[in-house]
Design a protein around this motif. Sequence first.
Motif, short mmCIF file in Angstrom:
data_model
loop_
_atom_site.label_atom_id
_atom_site.label_comp_id
_atom_site.label_asym_id
_atom_site.label_seq_id
_atom_site.Cartn_x
_atom_site.Cartn_y
_atom_site.Cartn_z
N ALA A 33 0.84 -1.20 0.00
CA ALA A 33 0.00 0.00 0.00
C ALA A 33 0.87 1.25 0.00
CB ALA A 33 -0.94 0.00 1.20
N GLN A 34 1.98 1.23 0.76
CA GLN A 34 2.89 2.37 0.78
C GLN A 34 3.51 2.58 -0.60
OE1 GLN A 34 5.66 1.51 3.96
NE2 GLN A 34 4.37 2.54 5.48
N ASP A 36 2.31 1.62 -3.49
CA ASP A 36 1.27 2.07 -4.41
C ASP A 36 0.97 3.56 -4.22
OD1 ASP A 36 1.13 -0.52 -5.35
OD2 ASP A 36 -0.72 -1.01 -4.26
N LEU A 37 0.93 4.02 -2.97
CA LEU A 37 0.65 5.44 -2.72
C LEU A 37 1.79 6.31 -3.22
CD1 LEU A 37 -1.11 7.68 -1.67
CD2 LEU A 37 -0.23 7.25 0.64
N ALA A 40 1.41 6.66 -6.84
CA ALA A 40 0.27 7.52 -7.20
C ALA A 40 0.56 9.00 -6.95
CB ALA A 40 -0.97 7.10 -6.42
N LEU A 41 1.47 9.32 -6.02
CA LEU A 41 1.77 10.70 -5.68
C LEU A 41 2.68 11.39 -6.70
CD1 LEU A 41 2.44 10.42 -1.83
CD2 LEU A 41 0.45 11.43 -2.95
N GLU A 95 -0.08 3.74 6.27
CA GLU A 95 -0.25 3.71 4.83
C GLU A 95 -0.51 5.07 4.22
OE1 GLU A 95 -3.27 0.85 3.95
OE2 GLU A 95 -2.13 -0.79 4.82
N ASP A 96 -0.80 6.09 5.03
CA ASP A 96 -1.08 7.41 4.46
C ASP A 96 -0.57 8.55 5.33
OD1 ASP A 96 -2.87 7.29 6.57
OD2 ASP A 96 -4.59 7.98 5.40
N THR A 107 -1.09 13.86 6.12
CA THR A 107 -1.69 12.67 5.51
C THR A 107 -1.94 12.98 4.05
OG1 THR A 107 -3.96 13.33 6.05
CG2 THR A 107 -2.82 11.92 7.65
N SER A 109 -3.85 11.22 0.40
CA SER A 109 -4.59 10.15 -0.26
C SER A 109 -4.91 10.57 -1.69
CB SER A 109 -5.88 9.82 0.50
OG SER A 109 -6.75 10.93 0.49
N ASN A 111 -7.48 9.73 -4.82
CA ASN A 111 -8.75 9.09 -5.12
C ASN A 111 -9.29 9.68 -6.42
OD1 ASN A 111 -11.08 7.62 -5.01
ND2 ASN A 111 -11.94 8.71 -3.26
N LEU A 115 -5.73 14.45 -5.36
CA LEU A 115 -4.89 14.31 -4.18
C LEU A 115 -5.45 15.17 -3.06
CD1 LEU A 115 -2.23 13.59 -2.64
CD2 LEU A 115 -1.16 15.52 -3.84
#
Length: 139
Positions: A33-34, A36-37, A40-41, A95-96, A107, A109, A111, A115
């Motif tokens: 998850a880390q 993947d984030l 995505a960032l 994770e976030d 934090t 996220s 979606n 962002l």
Amino acid sequence: MTHLRYITAIILIAMTAMISCKNEINITPTEQAQKDLIDALQGTWTAQEVRKENTVISDFANFSLTINDKSYSTENGAPVWPNSGTFDFENVETEDEFVRQDGRLFTASVNNGNLTITIVYQEETARGEYGTYEFLMSQ
């Protein structure tokens, strides 16, 4: 004697399977998850809306944040965001939640291509920047 060969063959097969499994790299769900984030960032994000204590403000109308791996650069982010810096996950179990090089926590996220970053800015200044900021951004 046939039983002995059969048992020996089973033991050898089991040992081979056990040895080959040790070379596997096990990634925990949190690590994945880390990763993947962080993926995505990546890129340049532009503020669409910024809220301070849940109230929309215009102080960061031209704010942009560019993320490359675990480093960042900003435009028009002062005083809440330095011009550049680094960040990492607060710990291996989150994770976030991130910590910047200056010790500030935030934090993040992603979606639907948007962002959201929430950060508590804790310095009281004459301009009154102290508070919780939420940056709603898109690429």
